[in-house]
Design a protein around this motif. Sequence first.
Motif, mmCIF file in Angstrom:
data_model
loop_
_atom_site.group_PDB
_atom_site.id
_atom_site.type_symbol
_atom_site.label_atom_id
_atom_site.label_comp_id
_atom_site.label_asym_id
_atom_site.label_seq_id
_atom_site.Cartn_x
_atom_site.Cartn_y
_atom_site.Cartn_z
ATOM 1 N N SER A 118 -4.003 -7.019 1.722
ATOM 2 C CA SER A 118 -2.744 -6.800 0.990
ATOM 3 C C SER A 118 -2.368 -5.322 0.989
ATOM 4 C CB SER A 118 -2.853 -7.322 -0.440
ATOM 5 O OG SER A 118 -3.872 -6.645 -1.146
ATOM 6 N N TYR A 119 -3.365 -4.445 0.900
ATOM 7 C CA TYR A 119 -3.052 -3.017 0.916
ATOM 8 C C TYR A 119 -2.605 -2.575 2.308
ATOM 9 C CZ TYR A 119 -3.369 2.016 0.477
ATOM 10 O OH TYR A 119 -3.065 3.357 0.482
ATOM 11 N N LYS A 176 1.049 -3.512 3.084
ATOM 12 C CA LYS A 176 1.981 -3.184 1.996
ATOM 13 C C LYS A 176 3.373 -2.794 2.487
ATOM 14 C CE LYS A 176 0.016 1.501 1.921
ATOM 15 N NZ LYS A 176 -0.857 1.212 3.072
ATOM 16 N N GLY A 177 3.489 -2.381 3.734
ATOM 17 C CA GLY A 177 4.784 -1.985 4.285
ATOM 18 C C GLY A 177 4.603 -0.944 5.370
ATOM 19 N N VAL A 220 4.426 2.471 7.263
ATOM 20 C CA VAL A 220 4.038 3.824 6.865
ATOM 21 C C VAL A 220 4.829 4.793 7.727
ATOM 22 C CG1 VAL A 220 2.147 5.481 6.670
ATOM 23 C CG2 VAL A 220 1.748 3.058 6.185
ATOM 24 N N THR A 246 -1.491 8.749 -7.692
ATOM 25 C CA THR A 246 -0.468 8.195 -8.587
ATOM 26 C C THR A 246 0.662 9.171 -8.861
ATOM 27 O OG1 THR A 246 -1.706 8.925 -10.542
ATOM 28 C CG2 THR A 246 -2.157 6.703 -9.708
ATOM 29 N N GLN A 275 3.401 6.965 -0.224
ATOM 30 C CA GLN A 275 4.588 6.121 -0.136
ATOM 31 C C GLN A 275 4.495 4.882 -1.028
ATOM 32 O OE1 GLN A 275 4.654 7.020 4.555
ATOM 33 N NE2 GLN A 275 5.986 5.356 3.951
ATOM 34 N N TYR A 276 3.277 4.408 -1.279
ATOM 35 C CA TYR A 276 3.109 3.187 -2.057
ATOM 36 C C TYR A 276 2.084 3.443 -3.175
ATOM 37 C CZ TYR A 276 5.347 1.232 2.092
ATOM 38 O OH TYR A 276 6.214 0.970 3.125
ATOM 39 N N ASP A 288 1.872 2.354 -6.262
ATOM 40 C CA ASP A 288 1.444 1.163 -7.005
ATOM 41 C C ASP A 288 0.386 0.387 -6.229
ATOM 42 O OD1 ASP A 288 3.150 1.802 -9.064
ATOM 43 O OD2 ASP A 288 4.775 0.512 -8.337
ATOM 44 N N ALA A 289 0.584 0.263 -4.917
ATOM 45 C CA ALA A 289 -0.390 -0.436 -4.091
ATOM 46 C C ALA A 289 -1.716 0.316 -4.078
ATOM 47 C CB ALA A 289 0.148 -0.593 -2.673
ATOM 48 N N ARG A 297 -3.471 -0.341 -7.400
ATOM 49 C CA ARG A 297 -4.067 -1.682 -7.443
ATOM 50 C C ARG A 297 -5.326 -1.760 -6.587
ATOM 51 N NH1 ARG A 297 1.438 -3.204 -7.153
ATOM 52 N NH2 ARG A 297 1.247 -3.546 -4.893
ATOM 53 N N GLU A 298 -5.358 -0.978 -5.510
ATOM 54 C CA GLU A 298 -6.520 -0.971 -4.617
ATOM 55 C C GLU A 298 -7.672 -0.171 -5.211
ATOM 56 O OE1 GLU A 298 -8.195 -2.231 -0.855
ATOM 57 O OE2 GLU A 298 -6.384 -2.803 -1.968
#
Length: 298
Positions: free
Chosen positions: A68-69, A72-73, A75, A96, A102-103, A105-106, A109-110
């Motif tokens: 999922s990480y 994530k989209g 890069v 953070t 770029q991500y 939140d991801a 979560r990781e």
Amino acid sequence: MPITFEQFPELFARITQAVHDRDDLEGLLVDILAEIANSFDACGCTLRVFELPEGILRLRAAVGLSRSYLEKGEVRADPYISEVFSDEPVLIEDVTNDPRIQYPDAARREGIATVVGVPFPILDETRMVLRVYFKDPVKPDSVTLNCLKALAGQGALAVRNALLHQRHVVTFRNISTAIHAGRGIEEILKCIVEQVTILASARGAIYWILNTRDRTIVDRVTHGFDYRGLSSVDYTAIEHLFNPEQGRQVIIGDARNDERIPSLERLGKKRVQTVLGLPFRIAEAYTGVMAVYFGFRK
């Protein structure tokens, strides 16, 4: 980050040996990343490659991170948020609150706290970046960063070798196709100069066919930058520069200041730094001369 300076040579030797021994690029890259993650007590590693014109860092290998990480989209290789264009390792201490992530939140979560990015040139405009991820905040010293840079260099070498091999295969296939398709001589020569330019990452290439008995230029094909200056090049100029009768390669390291090339417009010299000339005996009085040009960008 538990690895010590004393432990590094053994780790570097293992990775270097693997680069030279293994043919499986994907497996090799995963093994390199696994060695790095284990040695530096990281939670994961990725290796991404940047190529124009897409402007995206494409994932080539990863260890330790969730699917999922990794998915994530896209890069992006934006110079304001990516270390890929840097010359030195980049430390992101707090994922953070750093705009280069770029991500965020991801990453949160990781369970990622810190990222170290190590950029490296590979070939032409192709670059790569090794990213090492840590669950706890870390601040590596210069020795650790230099170790990571050296290890990233081995990954870059593996990717570079694979890209060069791919280029050779594509070049051979394209030229062979042109020959076996029954194309005319000029079409085949155009294919050759185009493929050589790509393979050598050159500014351009020229192929002359010379009649050494009559001292005339039979044909000329080019590929690359502007060759308008070639209209004034005669047999004597080519002979003076490349000496095709000897059949030896000629290397002009500084084309702009070499007395054998009298002006910037002669022999396609403008914006050129280095010229490689390769004479080829064709048949009886006929000789080919391939000139490959390297140098300055527009």
